[in-house]
Design a protein around this motif. Structure first.
Motif, mmCIF file in Angstrom:
data_model
loop_
_atom_site.group_PDB
_atom_site.id
_atom_site.type_symbol
_atom_site.label_atom_id
_atom_site.label_comp_id
_atom_site.label_asym_id
_atom_site.label_seq_id
_atom_site.Cartn_x
_atom_site.Cartn_y
_atom_site.Cartn_z
ATOM 1 N N LYS A 281 -2.311 -33.909 23.942
ATOM 2 C CA LYS A 281 -1.460 -32.750 24.237
ATOM 3 C C LYS A 281 -0.020 -33.186 24.505
ATOM 4 O O LYS A 281 0.930 -32.542 24.056
ATOM 5 N N GLU A 282 0.121 -34.269 25.243
ATOM 6 C CA GLU A 282 1.438 -34.819 25.551
ATOM 7 C C GLU A 282 2.182 -35.187 24.268
ATOM 8 O O GLU A 282 3.351 -34.834 24.081
ATOM 9 N N SER B 46 3.179 -32.195 22.195
ATOM 10 C CA SER B 46 4.354 -31.567 22.784
ATOM 11 C C SER B 46 5.627 -32.322 22.389
ATOM 12 O O SER B 46 6.628 -31.719 22.002
ATOM 13 N N GLN C 23 -5.560 -35.319 27.226
ATOM 14 C CA GLN C 23 -4.264 -35.092 27.865
ATOM 15 C C GLN C 23 -3.164 -35.816 27.097
ATOM 16 O O GLN C 23 -2.072 -35.285 26.903
ATOM 17 N N ARG C 24 -3.460 -37.018 26.672
ATOM 18 C CA ARG C 24 -2.481 -37.807 25.921
ATOM 19 C C ARG C 24 -2.158 -37.129 24.582
ATOM 20 O O ARG C 24 -1.002 -37.094 24.165
ATOM 21 N N ASN D 228 -4.205 -40.970 31.871
ATOM 22 C CA ASN D 228 -4.506 -39.699 31.245
ATOM 23 C C ASN D 228 -5.743 -39.841 30.378
ATOM 24 O O ASN D 228 -5.993 -40.896 29.795
ATOM 25 N N PRO E 32 6.777 -40.349 34.131
ATOM 26 C CA PRO E 32 5.474 -39.917 34.626
ATOM 27 C C PRO E 32 4.898 -41.013 35.496
ATOM 28 O O PRO E 32 5.268 -42.175 35.376
#
Length: 104
Positions: free
Chosen positions: A79-80, A83, A76-77, A72, A66
């Motif tokens: 969610k990352e 995942s 966002q982090r 981020n 990335p």
């Protein structure tokens, strides 16, 4: 008179121990440093040396890095990371099923 200054030896990738490489990789993975900051901090000359180490020794998937320049948001982090956790859980499940089949 000739002034003799010690010649500076260029370091090659072979000069770095595995422990050192793993330490640098771990710092980048933890987010303590970007790979560019690690190069600068440890005086690693090659522009892609740390990236090669990341691809070789990282527990994360660094095939497609990335962009390190954009930060981020915490959301966002999260969610990352969720995942990544989901993918790892799937891998564990598949491996457990394979072990169960092998045991039968």
């Amino acid at each position: 008179m000739e002034s003799q200054s010690p010649q500076r030896q260029k370091r090659s990738q072979r000069d770095y121990s595995l422990a050192f490489k793993l330490q640098v990789v771990a710092e980048v993975e933890k987010g303590e440093l970007t790979y560019k900051q690690a190069q600068k901090k440890y005086g690693i000359q090659g522009r892609s040396t740390v990236l090669v180490w990341m691809r070789k020794h990282s527990i994360l998937d660094w095939k497609e890095l990335p962009s390190m320049s954009q930060k981020n948001t915490p959301e966002q982090r999260i969610k990352e990371l969720e995942s990544l956790l989901s993918k790892e859980k799937e891998k564990v499940h598949v491996l457990n099923v394979a072990i169960d089949i092998a045991d039968e």
